[in-house]
Design a protein around this motif. Sequence first.
Motif, PDB file in Angstrom:
ATOM      1  N   LEU A  49       8.350  -8.878  27.726  1.00 52.07           N
ATOM      2  CA  LEU A  49       8.334  -9.772  26.563  1.00 52.07           C
ATOM      3  C   LEU A  49       9.237 -10.980  26.808  1.00 52.07           C
ATOM      4  O   LEU A  49       8.837 -12.128  26.574  1.00 52.07           O
ATOM      5  CB  LEU A  49       8.774  -9.017  25.305  1.00 52.07           C
ATOM      6  N   PHE A  50      10.441 -10.737  27.291  1.00 47.33           N
ATOM      7  CA  PHE A  50      11.376 -11.821  27.610  1.00 47.33           C
ATOM      8  C   PHE A  50      10.758 -12.768  28.645  1.00 47.33           C
ATOM      9  O   PHE A  50      10.818 -13.983  28.519  1.00 47.33           O
ATOM     10  CB  PHE A  50      12.694 -11.225  28.123  1.00 47.33           C
ATOM     11  N   ALA A  51      10.146 -12.195  29.688  1.00 42.86           N
ATOM     12  CA  ALA A  51       9.573 -12.983  30.780  1.00 42.86           C
ATOM     13  C   ALA A  51       8.419 -13.864  30.302  1.00 42.86           C
ATOM     14  O   ALA A  51       8.304 -15.021  30.730  1.00 42.86           O
ATOM     15  CB  ALA A  51       9.096 -12.072  31.899  1.00 42.86           C
ATOM     16  N   TYR A  52       7.567 -13.342  29.434  1.00 40.16           N
ATOM     17  CA  TYR A  52       6.436 -14.151  28.962  1.00 40.16           C
ATOM     18  C   TYR A  52       6.936 -15.395  28.247  1.00 40.16           C
ATOM     19  O   TYR A  52       6.511 -16.515  28.541  1.00 40.16           O
ATOM     20  CB  TYR A  52       5.505 -13.348  28.046  1.00 40.16           C
ATOM     21  N   ILE A  53       7.836 -15.198  27.339  1.00 41.68           N
ATOM     22  CA  ILE A  53       8.340 -16.323  26.545  1.00 41.68           C
ATOM     23  C   ILE A  53       9.051 -17.345  27.432  1.00 41.68           C
ATOM     24  O   ILE A  53       8.766 -18.547  27.351  1.00 41.68           O
ATOM     25  CB  ILE A  53       9.274 -15.810  25.425  1.00 41.68           C
ATOM     26  N   THR A  54       9.928 -16.881  28.303  1.00 39.13           N
ATOM     27  CA  THR A  54      10.693 -17.816  29.132  1.00 39.13           C
ATOM     28  C   THR A  54       9.846 -18.483  30.215  1.00 39.13           C
ATOM     29  O   THR A  54      10.037 -19.667  30.504  1.00 39.13           O
ATOM     30  CB  THR A  54      11.918 -17.120  29.755  1.00 39.13           C
ATOM     31  N   ASN A  55       8.904 -17.759  30.808  1.00 38.30           N
ATOM     32  CA  ASN A  55       8.027 -18.369  31.805  1.00 38.30           C
ATOM     33  C   ASN A  55       7.116 -19.410  31.176  1.00 38.30           C
ATOM     34  O   ASN A  55       6.899 -20.478  31.741  1.00 38.30           O
ATOM     35  CB  ASN A  55       7.191 -17.304  32.521  1.00 38.30           C
ATOM     36  N   LYS A  56       6.582 -19.093  30.020  1.00 38.59           N
ATOM     37  CA  LYS A  56       5.686 -20.023  29.331  1.00 38.59           C
ATOM     38  C   LYS A  56       6.406 -21.318  28.981  1.00 38.59           C
ATOM     39  O   LYS A  56       5.906 -22.408  29.242  1.00 38.59           O
ATOM     40  CB  LYS A  56       5.130 -19.379  28.066  1.00 38.59           C
ATOM     41  N   ILE A  57       7.608 -21.194  28.448  1.00 41.22           N
ATOM     42  CA  ILE A  57       8.333 -22.365  27.966  1.00 41.22           C
ATOM     43  C   ILE A  57       9.055 -23.115  29.087  1.00 41.22           C
ATOM     44  O   ILE A  57       8.918 -24.332  29.207  1.00 41.22           O
ATOM     45  CB  ILE A  57       9.332 -21.947  26.865  1.00 41.22           C
ATOM     46  N   PHE A  58       9.817 -22.406  29.903  1.00 38.73           N
ATOM     47  CA  PHE A  58      10.716 -23.064  30.832  1.00 38.73           C
ATOM     48  C   PHE A  58      10.179 -23.243  32.249  1.00 38.73           C
ATOM     49  O   PHE A  58      10.530 -24.210  32.913  1.00 38.73           O
ATOM     50  CB  PHE A  58      12.050 -22.300  30.906  1.00 38.73           C
TER      51      PHE A  58
END
Length: 128
Positions: A49-58
């Motif tokens: 979950l953390f990885a999806y959000i951070t990869n998508k945004i950053f």
Amino acid sequence: MSKKTEIIRYVIVGGCTTLVNVMMFAFMCKVLYIDVTISNFISVMIAILFAYITNKIFVFQAKCSNFKELLNEASKFIGARLLTMIIEVGGVFLLVNIIGQDELLGKLETQIIVLISNYLISKYLVFK
């Protein structure tokens, strides 16, 4: 964004994701005394979950024009991460329960394989 910048961002976000994963794993194993395999599964789910959000945004700065695109992207990402989770959970099980390695060492060793696999899948399958 240049390929070099993207890789640097991925390594930073991947490092943070690994940190979230390993810290949750260590907390559950060493503080809560939860079974290694259960702790590993839960820590990986939180990290996904953390990885999806951070990869998508950053990292990939991916934009979706509608909810259907977002759902499709998230499904691909989660599906790919579930595949690499099998590698991770199986690898940790093998290294810790079969070979007898320390829990954290086994966890960190599998992270190297998973980090490389996840970048390639995210770059060429999910956020293309």
